[in-house]
Design a protein around this motif. Sequence first.
Motif, PDB file in Angstrom:
ATOM      1  N   ASP A 244       7.594   2.255  10.219  1.00 24.13           N
ATOM      2  CA  ASP A 244       6.392   3.085  10.183  1.00 24.13           C
ATOM      3  C   ASP A 244       5.947   3.324  11.628  1.00 24.13           C
ATOM      4  OD1 ASP A 244       3.813   4.071  10.074  1.00 24.13           O
ATOM      5  OD2 ASP A 244       3.207   2.761   8.412  1.00 24.13           O
ATOM      6  N   LYS A 245       6.248   4.547  12.114  1.00 24.40           N
ATOM      7  CA  LYS A 245       6.030   4.828  13.533  1.00 24.40           C
ATOM      8  C   LYS A 245       4.558   4.713  13.933  1.00 24.40           C
ATOM      9  CE  LYS A 245       7.509   7.896  17.212  1.00 24.40           C
ATOM     10  NZ  LYS A 245       7.703   9.280  17.636  1.00 24.40           N
ATOM     11  N   GLU A 246       3.677   5.066  12.984  1.00 19.48           N
ATOM     12  CA  GLU A 246       2.243   5.002  13.283  1.00 19.48           C
ATOM     13  C   GLU A 246       1.819   3.569  13.587  1.00 19.48           C
ATOM     14  OE1 GLU A 246      -0.108   7.226  10.412  1.00 19.48           O
ATOM     15  OE2 GLU A 246      -1.850   6.044  11.067  1.00 19.48           O
ATOM     16  N   LYS A 247       2.380   2.641  12.829  1.00 13.89           N
ATOM     17  CA  LYS A 247       2.074   1.232  13.079  1.00 13.89           C
ATOM     18  C   LYS A 247       2.488   0.832  14.491  1.00 13.89           C
ATOM     19  CE  LYS A 247       2.209  -1.259   8.682  1.00 13.89           C
ATOM     20  NZ  LYS A 247       3.096  -2.019   7.803  1.00 13.89           N
ATOM     21  N   ALA A 248       3.680   1.272  14.874  1.00  9.78           N
ATOM     22  CA  ALA A 248       4.179   0.920  16.206  1.00  9.78           C
ATOM     23  C   ALA A 248       3.296   1.553  17.287  1.00  9.78           C
ATOM     24  CB  ALA A 248       5.630   1.374  16.352  1.00  9.78           C
ATOM     25  N   GLU A 249       2.864   2.773  17.054  1.00  6.29           N
ATOM     26  CA  GLU A 249       1.996   3.440  18.036  1.00  6.29           C
ATOM     27  C   GLU A 249       0.644   2.738  18.139  1.00  6.29           C
ATOM     28  OE1 GLU A 249       4.005   7.898  17.754  1.00  6.29           O
ATOM     29  OE2 GLU A 249       2.208   7.445  16.566  1.00  6.29           O
ATOM     30  N   ASN A 250       0.110   2.327  16.986  1.00  6.96           N
ATOM     31  CA  ASN A 250      -1.150   1.569  17.012  1.00  6.96           C
ATOM     32  C   ASN A 250      -1.001   0.291  17.832  1.00  6.96           C
ATOM     33  OD1 ASN A 250      -2.779   3.255  15.570  1.00  6.96           O
ATOM     34  ND2 ASN A 250      -2.263   2.332  13.578  1.00  6.96           N
ATOM     35  N   TYR A 251       0.140  -0.340  17.641  1.00  2.98           N
ATOM     36  CA  TYR A 251       0.403  -1.580  18.378  1.00  2.98           C
ATOM     37  C   TYR A 251       0.366  -1.304  19.882  1.00  2.98           C
ATOM     38  CZ  TYR A 251       2.686  -5.916  19.873  1.00  2.98           C
ATOM     39  OH  TYR A 251       2.972  -7.107  20.481  1.00  2.98           O
ATOM     40  N   CYS A 252       0.988  -0.222  20.284  1.00  2.00           N
ATOM     41  CA  CYS A 252       1.046   0.112  21.714  1.00  2.00           C
ATOM     42  C   CYS A 252      -0.324   0.470  22.280  1.00  2.00           C
ATOM     43  CB  CYS A 252       2.025   1.260  21.959  1.00  2.00           C
ATOM     44  SG  CYS A 252       3.719   0.778  21.629  1.00  2.00           S
ATOM     45  N   ARG A 253      -1.172   1.048  21.432  1.00  5.94           N
ATOM     46  CA  ARG A 253      -2.527   1.321  21.899  1.00  5.94           C
ATOM     47  C   ARG A 253      -3.282   0.017  22.137  1.00  5.94           C
ATOM     48  NH1 ARG A 253      -2.047   6.215  19.155  1.00  5.94           N
ATOM     49  NH2 ARG A 253      -2.322   5.306  17.087  1.00  5.94           N
ATOM     50  N   ARG A 254      -2.971  -0.992  21.311  1.00  2.00           N
ATOM     51  CA  ARG A 254      -3.666  -2.282  21.440  1.00  2.00           C
ATOM     52  C   ARG A 254      -3.153  -3.088  22.632  1.00  2.00           C
ATOM     53  NH1 ARG A 254      -5.415  -5.687  16.139  1.00  2.00           N
ATOM     54  NH2 ARG A 254      -5.917  -7.693  17.103  1.00  2.00           N
ATOM     55  N   TYR A 255      -1.836  -2.982  22.869  1.00  4.45           N
ATOM     56  CA  TYR A 255      -1.252  -3.780  23.959  1.00  4.45           C
ATOM     57  C   TYR A 255      -0.695  -2.846  25.027  1.00  4.45           C
ATOM     58  CZ  TYR A 255      -1.884  -7.598  20.741  1.00  4.45           C
ATOM     59  OH  TYR A 255      -2.450  -8.513  19.891  1.00  4.45           O
ATOM     60  N   GLU A 256      -1.472  -2.647  26.044  1.00  7.85           N
ATOM     61  CA  GLU A 256      -1.134  -1.738  27.135  1.00  7.85           C
ATOM     62  C   GLU A 256       0.226  -2.122  27.734  1.00  7.85           C
ATOM     63  OE1 GLU A 256      -3.244  -0.298  31.250  1.00  7.85           O
ATOM     64  OE2 GLU A 256      -4.331  -1.688  29.954  1.00  7.85           O
ATOM     65  N   GLY A 257       1.066  -1.132  27.959  1.00  6.84           N
ATOM     66  CA  GLY A 257       2.376  -1.403  28.559  1.00  6.84           C
ATOM     67  C   GLY A 257       3.485  -1.462  27.526  1.00  6.84           C
ATOM     68  N   ALA A 258       3.132  -1.754  26.277  1.00  3.90           N
ATOM     69  CA  ALA A 258       4.161  -1.779  25.229  1.00  3.90           C
ATOM     70  C   ALA A 258       4.589  -0.346  24.917  1.00  3.90           C
ATOM     71  CB  ALA A 258       3.615  -2.457  23.975  1.00  3.90           C
ATOM     72  N   ARG A 259       5.868  -0.172  24.592  1.00  2.00           N
ATOM     73  CA  ARG A 259       6.423   1.163  24.349  1.00  2.00           C
ATOM     74  C   ARG A 259       7.149   1.145  23.012  1.00  2.00           C
ATOM     75  NH1 ARG A 259      11.063   3.546  25.480  1.00  2.00           N
ATOM     76  NH2 ARG A 259      12.020   1.817  26.619  1.00  2.00           N
ATOM     77  N   VAL A 260       7.045   2.254  22.256  1.00  9.14           N
ATOM     78  CA  VAL A 260       7.707   2.342  20.957  1.00  9.14           C
ATOM     79  C   VAL A 260       9.208   2.543  21.151  1.00  9.14           C
ATOM     80  CG1 VAL A 260       7.889   3.656  18.809  1.00  9.14           C
ATOM     81  CG2 VAL A 260       5.634   3.272  19.842  1.00  9.14           C
ATOM     82  N   ALA A 261      10.007   1.732  20.458  1.00  4.60           N
ATOM     83  CA  ALA A 261      11.465   1.896  20.494  1.00  4.60           C
ATOM     84  C   ALA A 261      11.892   2.841  19.367  1.00  4.60           C
ATOM     85  CB  ALA A 261      12.147   0.538  20.348  1.00  4.60           C
ATOM     86  N   ARG A 262      13.022   3.506  19.547  1.00  3.34           N
ATOM     87  CA  ARG A 262      13.511   4.455  18.543  1.00  3.34           C
ATOM     88  C   ARG A 262      14.062   3.752  17.314  1.00  3.34           C
ATOM     89  NH1 ARG A 262      15.871   5.643  22.969  1.00  3.34           N
ATOM     90  NH2 ARG A 262      17.865   4.890  22.150  1.00  3.34           N
ATOM     91  N   CYS A 263      14.659   2.579  17.538  1.00  8.82           N
ATOM     92  CA  CYS A 263      15.264   1.834  16.441  1.00  8.82           C
ATOM     93  C   CYS A 263      15.323   0.369  16.869  1.00  8.82           C
ATOM     94  CB  CYS A 263      16.684   2.364  16.162  1.00  8.82           C
ATOM     95  SG  CYS A 263      17.741   2.273  17.618  1.00  8.82           S
ATOM     96  N   LYS A 264      15.637  -0.511  15.919  1.00  4.74           N
ATOM     97  CA  LYS A 264      15.600  -1.920  16.322  1.00  4.74           C
ATOM     98  C   LYS A 264      16.756  -2.282  17.245  1.00  4.74           C
ATOM     99  CE  LYS A 264      17.234  -3.459  11.789  1.00  4.74           C
ATOM    100  NZ  LYS A 264      16.952  -4.288  10.617  1.00  4.74           N
ATOM    101  N   GLU A 265      17.862  -1.532  17.125  1.00  9.80           N
ATOM    102  CA  GLU A 265      18.999  -1.799  18.007  1.00  9.80           C
ATOM    103  C   GLU A 265      18.617  -1.613  19.480  1.00  9.80           C
ATOM    104  OE1 GLU A 265      19.157  -0.080  15.165  1.00  9.80           O
ATOM    105  OE2 GLU A 265      20.251  -1.637  14.063  1.00  9.80           O
ATOM    106  N   GLU A 266      17.742  -0.649  19.716  1.00 10.36           N
ATOM    107  CA  GLU A 266      17.306  -0.425  21.101  1.00 10.36           C
ATOM    108  C   GLU A 266      16.706  -1.712  21.687  1.00 10.36           C
ATOM    109  OE1 GLU A 266      14.566   2.888  21.621  1.00 10.36           O
ATOM    110  OE2 GLU A 266      14.152   2.282  23.685  1.00 10.36           O
ATOM    111  N   ILE A 267      16.053  -2.480  20.832  1.00  9.07           N
ATOM    112  CA  ILE A 267      15.446  -3.742  21.296  1.00  9.07           C
ATOM    113  C   ILE A 267      16.503  -4.840  21.347  1.00  9.07           C
ATOM    114  CG2 ILE A 267      13.695  -5.492  20.792  1.00  9.07           C
ATOM    115  CD1 ILE A 267      12.011  -3.277  19.508  1.00  9.07           C
TER     116      ILE A 267
END
Lengths: 358, 358
Positions: free
Chosen positions: B58-81
């Motif tokens: 759920d991309k919105e969840k990931a974006e919300n997370y990044c708004r909460r934690y400055e510097g965090a970036r949304v990955a395209r897929c889990k493999e990217e991580i």
Amino acid sequence: MQIKSDGQTYAPKGKASPVCGKGEFPVGVIGLDHGHIFGMSNGLLEAGATLALVYDPDKEKAENYCRRYEGARVARCKEEILENDRIRLIMSAAVPDQRCDLGIAAMEHGKDYFADKPPLITAAELARARDGVRRTKRKYAVYYSERRHVEAAVYAQKLLQEKAIGDLISISGFGPHRLSVGTRPDWFFDRKRYGGILVDLGCHQIEQMLVYAGASNAVIEKSRRGNYKHKEYPEFEDFGDMMLTCENGVAAYARLDWFTPDGLGAWGDGRTLMVGSDGYLEIRKYIDVARDREGDHLYLVNHEGEQHIHAAGQAGFPFFGQLIRDCLDGTDYAYDQEIEFKAIELAIRAQEMATVIK
Amino acid sequence: MQIKSDGQTYAPKGKASPVCGKGEFPVGVIGLDHGHIFGMSNGLLEAGATLALVYDPDKEKAENYCRRYEGARVARCKEEILENDRIRLIMSAAVPDQRCDLGIAAMEHGKDYFADKPPLITAAELARARDGVRRTKRKYAVYYSERRHVEAAVYAQKLLQEKAIGDLISISGFGPHRLSVGTRPDWFFDRKRYGGILVDLGCHQIEQMLVYAGASNAVIEKSRRGNYKHKEYPEFEDFGDMMLTCENGVAAYARLDWFTPDGLGAWGDGRTLMVGSDGYLEIRKYIDVARDREGDHLYLVNHEGEQHIHAAGQAGFPFFGQLIRDCLDGTDYAYDQEIEFKAIELAIRAQEMATVIK
């Protein structure tokens, strides 16, 4: 201070509210081995009973009792009490292994009986007590003091009846006690005489659980007992606990121990936690640790909010007056004889089936 | 207020006390299904971690997370991580039935793993996780927050180590939770996905019991589970409890439920009662009912007296810094991997062998 800090001599006092005329309900006392006799006496006296005659093999104990309760007189032998036609009820805090025989004798002499807890300690005694009640139609009441002689516990029952926490789901009871090892008589450490910790202290908890849950029976799922730190008394148990499921599904747990430390301002931090479908309730019976040395605290939480209720002076101890009226009127308001026996039946079974912790 | 009153979004915050240099410990986040991820993130961030990359289907969840934690970036897929060489540790609060596979993948990609509790939900998963740790020599740490992320619980451990209550004899843990039924996703009610109440909430209690008791194993004496009031969710369990005996004789009991009423000023009145040979200790973790809406209260009673200790701000949350250092240094100060797994092993067994209350 000794009176406040030691369970042996802890004797609650309430307001006098007699339910009968002066001299209408004379009581005989046989067996002063446990200090609970003072709580029992206070309760009945406040409700209008006359403490008439007292017997104990140790005459000094009986004389002390008479000094405490004006009007009481020392009897020469227990037969003098059993055979006294004026006596309506006999009460006893004899050593637990003597309580059953005495109760049967009292009932056979046409008197009702009021025993300290545990009211008896073996399944064989229980069978004889049940038979005695059947034959004589007399009462075999028990001083389950941790519910009946604690105002917060009486108040809690009212809250449960009013559905203040919805339907009851779970009860956890904690009965820690101060040992004061040097002050205890020999029988206290002899399991054949006191019955074991799940009998001695556990019957309180089971009675409480059955009454609060509104259940007439329960299954013992598991019980444990152990002697962790008093190996010099091999027949003593300083810890016990048990898990029961009431016939109506209420899930119960109780823990008993003799580890109340010297620094506590009460003989034990007795608690009851109850979870309902719409709230929960905690009873802090004898103290609110580091907050209030007085007892009778209730903490009620439901959908409306959190509430601290100090129940002292609010609920009274209706059991004693009801018991006297029941004896005089032939009614059954104070207690249900089958529950009274079921509590000790389950306690004996829990004791027998317990895993012994090494 | 929602944040304070609901366990889903309850995320403790502590003082920043970095144990590593800026950018030295980049963390990847995969799976934001449970709000515990915020507590996990706060803990690691305060200890010096860099929250680098985050993925959720759920991309919105990931974006919300990044708004909460400055510097965090949304990955395209889990493999990217998983395949990012800079990432040292992957953490996850995915649905419980996905946590094990993700952990094994993380370890196989040369990263340490930090899972929300329960870290996995079946015995088969546990065998694979243990094997994964053995093969990869990586860490599979768990967010057992009810001990590690509660200052009063951290403080309690110090008191136990100092023998403030002598030798530990008994532990009773209570984990009531607010359900907030309308806010829960479907998987929350599906036992195959969350594991059952004794797994989901019970593993906290068992970890706590093992660590406080200083035991590496325990026997499950009895466990129960039931659905009292939520029959519309047949796979949900709103109550569970269990009795365990630690290998060193400490007698434990834990009760879990989803009945926290709306009126409580916290998401649950979590408590731990511990009886020792020379005193006892109560933790009131998240609130002191009708007294203080702030948590972290300890009540210590021993031979010296009664003491109320407000542990907030006193003990900190050393787990997170220790975990980071352990990952960087190859040490094992934060936790013992075998205890980490044993807690969930016992929870799974308790769930399997539980009597279902009707």
